[in-house]
Write a protein that holds these residues in place. Sequence first.
Motif, PDB file in Angstrom:
ATOM      1  N   VAL A   1       0.866  -1.180   0.000  1.00 51.00           N
ATOM      2  CA  VAL A   1       0.000   0.000   0.000  1.00 51.00           C
ATOM      3  C   VAL A   1       0.904   1.230   0.000  1.00 51.00           C
ATOM      4  CG1 VAL A   1      -1.802   1.277   1.218  1.00 51.00           C
ATOM      5  CG2 VAL A   1      -1.810  -1.225   1.267  1.00 51.00           C
ATOM      6  N   LEU A   2       0.743   2.091  -0.984  1.00 56.94           N
ATOM      7  CA  LEU A   2       1.588   3.283  -1.112  1.00 56.94           C
ATOM      8  C   LEU A   2       0.731   4.540  -0.920  1.00 56.94           C
ATOM      9  CD1 LEU A   2       3.452   2.287  -4.443  1.00 56.94           C
ATOM     10  CD2 LEU A   2       3.934   1.517  -2.105  1.00 56.94           C
ATOM     11  N   PHE A   3       1.302   5.500  -0.245  1.00 54.43           N
ATOM     12  CA  PHE A   3       0.630   6.801  -0.044  1.00 54.43           C
ATOM     13  C   PHE A   3       1.527   7.850  -0.687  1.00 54.43           C
ATOM     14  CE2 PHE A   3      -1.008   4.088   3.272  1.00 54.43           C
ATOM     15  CZ  PHE A   3      -2.299   4.523   3.529  1.00 54.43           C
ATOM     16  N   LEU A   4       1.087   8.447  -1.773  1.00 53.32           N
ATOM     17  CA  LEU A   4       1.975   9.401  -2.434  1.00 53.32           C
ATOM     18  C   LEU A   4       1.227  10.588  -3.019  1.00 53.32           C
ATOM     19  CD1 LEU A   4       3.189   7.893  -5.820  1.00 53.32           C
ATOM     20  CD2 LEU A   4       1.581   6.730  -4.384  1.00 53.32           C
ATOM     21  N   GLN A   5       1.978  11.432  -3.695  1.00 49.69           N
ATOM     22  CA  GLN A   5       1.408  12.658  -4.264  1.00 49.69           C
ATOM     23  C   GLN A   5       1.266  12.500  -5.785  1.00 49.69           C
ATOM     24  OE1 GLN A   5       3.057  16.286  -2.623  1.00 49.69           O
ATOM     25  NE2 GLN A   5       4.301  15.124  -1.203  1.00 49.69           N
ATOM     26  N   GLY A   6       0.773  13.539  -6.407  1.00 52.31           N
ATOM     27  CA  GLY A   6       0.678  13.524  -7.867  1.00 52.31           C
ATOM     28  C   GLY A   6      -0.732  13.267  -8.374  1.00 52.31           C
TER      29      GLY A   6
ATOM     30  N   VAL B   1      -9.727  -7.664  -3.537  1.00 52.17           N
ATOM     31  CA  VAL B   1      -8.481  -7.043  -4.006  1.00 52.17           C
ATOM     32  C   VAL B   1      -7.634  -8.028  -4.814  1.00 52.17           C
ATOM     33  CG1 VAL B   1      -6.306  -6.016  -3.205  1.00 52.17           C
ATOM     34  CG2 VAL B   1      -8.457  -5.340  -2.139  1.00 52.17           C
ATOM     35  N   SER B   2      -7.747  -9.318  -4.487  1.00 56.00           N
ATOM     36  CA  SER B   2      -6.877 -10.293  -5.165  1.00 56.00           C
ATOM     37  C   SER B   2      -7.192 -10.414  -6.662  1.00 56.00           C
ATOM     38  CB  SER B   2      -6.975 -11.660  -4.490  1.00 56.00           C
ATOM     39  OG  SER B   2      -8.240 -12.231  -4.743  1.00 56.00           O
ATOM     40  N   LYS B   3      -8.326  -9.847  -7.100  1.00 59.68           N
ATOM     41  CA  LYS B   3      -8.633  -9.877  -8.540  1.00 59.68           C
ATOM     42  C   LYS B   3      -7.855  -8.810  -9.305  1.00 59.68           C
ATOM     43  CE  LYS B   3     -13.277 -11.730  -8.502  1.00 59.68           C
ATOM     44  NZ  LYS B   3     -14.712 -11.410  -8.511  1.00 59.68           N
ATOM     45  N   PHE B   4      -7.190  -7.917  -8.566  1.00 58.54           N
ATOM     46  CA  PHE B   4      -6.534  -6.769  -9.201  1.00 58.54           C
ATOM     47  C   PHE B   4      -5.012  -6.872  -9.075  1.00 58.54           C
ATOM     48  CE2 PHE B   4     -10.742  -5.570  -7.886  1.00 58.54           C
ATOM     49  CZ  PHE B   4     -11.239  -4.844  -8.953  1.00 58.54           C
ATOM     50  N   GLY B   5      -4.325  -6.352 -10.101  1.00 53.95           N
ATOM     51  CA  GLY B   5      -2.871  -6.239  -9.998  1.00 53.95           C
ATOM     52  C   GLY B   5      -2.515  -4.948  -9.294  1.00 53.95           C
ATOM     53  N   LEU B   6      -3.241  -3.899  -9.642  1.00 54.89           N
ATOM     54  CA  LEU B   6      -2.989  -2.579  -9.036  1.00 54.89           C
ATOM     55  C   LEU B   6      -4.293  -1.794  -8.993  1.00 54.89           C
ATOM     56  CD1 LEU B   6       0.021  -0.227  -9.765  1.00 54.89           C
ATOM     57  CD2 LEU B   6      -2.287   0.701  -9.768  1.00 54.89           C
ATOM     58  N   ILE B   7      -4.524  -1.159  -7.852  1.00 54.23           N
ATOM     59  CA  ILE B   7      -5.674  -0.263  -7.673  1.00 54.23           C
ATOM     60  C   ILE B   7      -5.102   1.096  -7.298  1.00 54.23           C
ATOM     61  CG2 ILE B   7      -7.603   0.275  -6.118  1.00 54.23           C
ATOM     62  CD1 ILE B   7      -7.906  -2.818  -5.728  1.00 54.23           C
ATOM     63  N   TYR B   8      -5.597   2.149  -7.919  1.00 49.73           N
ATOM     64  CA  TYR B   8      -5.140   3.477  -7.486  1.00 49.73           C
ATOM     65  C   TYR B   8      -6.340   4.415  -7.354  1.00 49.73           C
ATOM     66  CZ  TYR B   8      -5.235   4.890 -12.511  1.00 49.73           C
ATOM     67  OH  TYR B   8      -5.599   5.149 -13.813  1.00 49.73           O
TER      68      TYR B   8
ATOM     69  N   ILE C   1      -2.587   0.416  -4.286  1.00 51.63           N
ATOM     70  CA  ILE C   1      -2.520  -0.940  -3.726  1.00 51.63           C
ATOM     71  C   ILE C   1      -1.999  -1.811  -4.854  1.00 51.63           C
ATOM     72  CG2 ILE C   1      -3.893  -2.818  -2.737  1.00 51.63           C
ATOM     73  CD1 ILE C   1      -5.999  -0.551  -2.015  1.00 51.63           C
ATOM     74  N   VAL C   2      -0.815  -2.397  -4.692  1.00 54.76           N
ATOM     75  CA  VAL C   2      -0.193  -3.087  -5.827  1.00 54.76           C
ATOM     76  C   VAL C   2       0.368  -4.442  -5.397  1.00 54.76           C
ATOM     77  CG1 VAL C   2       1.996  -1.779  -5.539  1.00 54.76           C
ATOM     78  CG2 VAL C   2       1.470  -2.857  -7.740  1.00 54.76           C
TER      79      VAL C   2
ATOM     80  N   ASP D   1       9.686   0.328  -0.488  1.00 49.25           N
ATOM     81  CA  ASP D   1      10.836  -0.003   0.378  1.00 49.25           C
ATOM     82  C   ASP D   1      11.024   1.029   1.480  1.00 49.25           C
ATOM     83  OD1 ASP D   1      11.293  -2.195  -1.155  1.00 49.25           O
ATOM     84  OD2 ASP D   1      12.945  -1.317  -2.313  1.00 49.25           O
ATOM     85  N   ASN D   2      10.527   2.227   1.264  1.00 53.61           N
ATOM     86  CA  ASN D   2      10.712   3.313   2.241  1.00 53.61           C
ATOM     87  C   ASN D   2       9.417   3.706   2.933  1.00 53.61           C
ATOM     88  OD1 ASN D   2      13.670   4.473   1.991  1.00 53.61           O
ATOM     89  ND2 ASN D   2      13.016   3.779  -0.028  1.00 53.61           N
ATOM     90  N   GLN D   3       8.468   2.787   3.008  1.00 54.06           N
ATOM     91  CA  GLN D   3       7.179   3.023   3.691  1.00 54.06           C
ATOM     92  C   GLN D   3       6.550   4.347   3.249  1.00 54.06           C
ATOM     93  OE1 GLN D   3       9.972   2.017   5.796  1.00 54.06           O
ATOM     94  NE2 GLN D   3       9.250  -0.001   5.165  1.00 54.06           N
ATOM     95  N   SER D   4       6.648   4.651   1.965  1.00 55.53           N
ATOM     96  CA  SER D   4       6.097   5.899   1.383  1.00 55.53           C
ATOM     97  C   SER D   4       6.705   7.156   2.003  1.00 55.53           C
ATOM     98  CB  SER D   4       4.565   5.949   1.500  1.00 55.53           C
ATOM     99  OG  SER D   4       3.978   4.840   0.877  1.00 55.53           O
ATOM    100  N   MET D   5       7.932   7.037   2.489  1.00 57.32           N
ATOM    101  CA  MET D   5       8.602   8.193   3.110  1.00 57.32           C
ATOM    102  C   MET D   5       9.904   8.497   2.369  1.00 57.32           C
ATOM    103  SD  MET D   5       6.996   8.804   6.296  1.00 57.32           S
ATOM    104  CE  MET D   5       5.652   7.947   7.107  1.00 57.32           C
ATOM    105  N   LEU D   6       9.916   8.207   1.081  1.00 56.74           N
ATOM    106  CA  LEU D   6      11.105   8.473   0.270  1.00 56.74           C
ATOM    107  C   LEU D   6      11.425   9.968   0.285  1.00 56.74           C
ATOM    108  CD1 LEU D   6      12.832   6.645  -1.496  1.00 56.74           C
ATOM    109  CD2 LEU D   6      11.249   7.071  -3.368  1.00 56.74           C
TER     110      LEU D   6
END
Length: 358
Positions: free
Chosen positions: A68-73, A182-189, A205-206, A229-234
């Motif tokens: 699970v990633l939390f990001l901007q953009g 969720v298991s039916k999906f490769g990636l959800i955004y 969610i990937v 790898d950086n818990q969305s804190m890159l």
Amino acid sequence: MRAYNFSPGPAVLPLEVLEQTRDELLDWHRSGMSIMEVSHRGKAFMEVAAEAESDLRELLSIPRNYKVLFLQGGASAQFSLIPMNLTPPRATVDYINTGHWSKRAIEEAGRYCSVHVAGDAGDGYTRAPAQSELRFSTGAAFVHYTPNETIGGVEFGYVPATGGVPLIADMSSSILSRPIDVSKFGLIYAGAQKNIGPAGLVVIIVRDDLIGHARPETPHVFNYQAIADNQSMLNTPPTFAWYMAGLVFKWMKRGGGLAAIGERNRIKAQTLYAAIDASDFYRNPVAKDSRSWMNVAFTLKNPGLDAEFLTRAAAAGLQGLKGHRVLGGMRASIYNAMPLAGVETLIAFMREFERQHG
Ligand SMILES: Cc1ncc(COP(=O)(O)O)c(C=O)c1O
């Protein structure tokens, strides 16, 4: 007095969440600071962040092999970042076109991949194509679709079967509106600004085997593997939006989770569509099996009355009903935080307006 806010996004947030945010604003948990004034790497925020992720995982029953990633953009940036992160140059990708947001995604993907349109609802985009109409290409890296088209108010009543090809879903306007597998999906955004929280945050969610193969030119801060790898804190994440998303997830858990919320959403949508269908004065053009639970578009028989409808509605405390400029007419977005009472008030207003002008 708070208005009933039918905006498509940024959109209504739960009153309880706004009140809690207000109460905690100046002095978060006796820290003497607000949560938006502290380091994203400090213990306080790290705990807020981790709890938001675990609550989201619980709400959606996200399997362990998904990040699970939390990001901007916003969701729009993912239109480019998904091909960059998931495909090698010149890959073939399949897209289902159901209207405005699918088209934006297709345009961007075309800059990085060879796009094959696997299904196109056409006809003014008033329905989702059936599974039997989808034509996938051989060797596609993924299949992308928009489960809910926010502008047209068209929603898939099923999850497309892709024969094992990773399925990618832009769930910006439908995430958390009902249970999904969720298991039916490769990636959800999803951009946060509808069912998750304030604008400025996007949740991804990937499945973990799909990342780690980004093209070399992918910006490091948008490399999904590096983010994971950086818990969305890159780099500095949108901390305040993340914090509020966490409060929304807790509110959803208190409200019975996705099964209960989905049931309330079904009732809200059915009540509004039934009122529209029962009248000759209002009209919704979407095929019955493709009607969105979140965005209900409708037109007035006489478009000359649109401006008056909106002015009167606003005066009655019903805001954000103007349809998208592409389609005109009206659109009532009835996300999770819109109570049934808001829908009922809208229907009462519509009936009265029809009585006066019909
Ligand atoms: C389905 C869908 N996709 C993408 C977007 C674009 O989102 P953003 O403004 O976060 O880039 C929206 C915004 O309304 C949307 O509804």
